[in-house]
Design an enzyme around this catalytic site. Sequence first.
Site, PDB file in Angstrom:
ATOM      1  N   ASP A   7     -53.674  69.376 -52.384  1.00 39.42           N
ATOM      2  CA  ASP A   7     -54.109  69.959 -51.111  1.00 39.42           C
ATOM      3  C   ASP A   7     -53.027  69.653 -50.081  1.00 39.42           C
ATOM      4  O   ASP A   7     -51.935  69.171 -50.424  1.00 39.42           O
ATOM      5  CB  ASP A   7     -55.510  69.454 -50.716  1.00 39.42           C
ATOM      6  N   CYS A  64     -54.032  64.597 -53.607  1.00 34.46           N
ATOM      7  CA  CYS A  64     -54.593  64.893 -52.287  1.00 34.46           C
ATOM      8  C   CYS A  64     -54.226  63.708 -51.386  1.00 34.46           C
ATOM      9  O   CYS A  64     -53.360  62.913 -51.756  1.00 34.46           O
ATOM     10  CB  CYS A  64     -56.100  65.174 -52.353  1.00 34.46           C
ATOM     11  N   THR A  66     -55.752  60.924 -50.563  1.00 33.77           N
ATOM     12  CA  THR A  66     -56.018  59.632 -51.208  1.00 33.77           C
ATOM     13  C   THR A  66     -55.934  59.711 -52.733  1.00 33.77           C
ATOM     14  O   THR A  66     -55.858  58.669 -53.386  1.00 33.77           O
ATOM     15  CB  THR A  66     -57.456  59.180 -50.879  1.00 33.77           C
ATOM     16  N   HIS A  97     -54.778  53.655 -73.327  1.00 34.68           N
ATOM     17  CA  HIS A  97     -56.178  53.321 -73.615  1.00 34.68           C
ATOM     18  C   HIS A  97     -57.139  54.501 -73.447  1.00 34.68           C
ATOM     19  O   HIS A  97     -58.085  54.632 -74.214  1.00 34.68           O
ATOM     20  CB  HIS A  97     -56.663  52.199 -72.682  1.00 34.68           C
ATOM     21  N   HIS A 133     -60.094  52.598 -78.985  1.00 33.97           N
ATOM     22  CA  HIS A 133     -59.935  53.467 -77.819  1.00 33.97           C
ATOM     23  C   HIS A 133     -60.494  54.866 -78.101  1.00 33.97           C
ATOM     24  O   HIS A 133     -61.116  55.486 -77.229  1.00 33.97           O
ATOM     25  CB  HIS A 133     -58.475  53.532 -77.396  1.00 33.97           C
TER      26      HIS A 133
HETATM   27  C1  RB5 Z   1     -57.876  65.745 -46.454  1.00 35.48           C
HETATM   28  O1  RB5 Z   1     -57.775  65.368 -45.129  1.00 35.48           O
HETATM   29  C2  RB5 Z   1     -58.343  64.571 -47.316  1.00 35.48           C
HETATM   30  O2  RB5 Z   1     -59.679  64.331 -47.080  1.00 35.48           O
HETATM   31  C3  RB5 Z   1     -58.077  64.837 -48.778  1.00 35.48           C
HETATM   32  O3  RB5 Z   1     -56.727  65.080 -48.961  1.00 35.48           O
HETATM   33  C4  RB5 Z   1     -58.422  63.717 -49.727  1.00 35.48           C
HETATM   34  O4  RB5 Z   1     -57.892  62.504 -49.317  1.00 35.48           O
HETATM   35  C5  RB5 Z   1     -59.832  63.616 -50.131  1.00 35.48           C
HETATM   36  O5  RB5 Z   1     -60.236  62.801 -50.962  1.00 35.48           O
END
Ligand code: RB5
Length: 143
Positions: A7, A64, A66, A97, A133
């Site tokens: 994203d 993304c 995080t 694993h 595994h």
């Molecule tokens: C976008 O702002 C953010 O929420 C997305 O990239 C991600 O971190 C969501 O888990």
Amino acid sequence: MIALGCDHGGYDLMQEVIAYLEKNGFEYKNYGCYNTEATDYPIYGKKVAKAILSGECDKGILICGTGIGISITANKFKGIRAALCENCFSAEATRLHNDANILAMGGRVVGPGLAVKIVDTFLNTPFSGDERHINRIRAIEED
Ligand code: RB5
């Protein structure tokens, strides 16, 4: 073939990953996004998961902000094992694993140098094939 998805929060880091893949001769399909305009991570988590389940691609990389939302999305699909990694130990262990088929990272969490090392580790580590595994991976899919 490696399926790529990110994203807006992962876009910049994905450009570093793409440069690594091209430099090292890995083939990839880019399922977007293609710029930093705000968008929704589930779109790309689903596209990459489906590309793997259809056999079009054998591994995926999702980014993304995080790495959390996009990995949660991909892991909804039976047969997808998306591993959110922030270090090389985890990237190696999840291949050995868990036979993880998707690497997820946070574009706002890991820097480009580390991210590329994580990708390199993930793509170059085979599944151990150990019976224990294999049995545990099979158990993931059971209700
Ligand atoms: C976008 O702002 C953010 O929420 C997305 O990239 C991600 O971190 C969501 O888990």
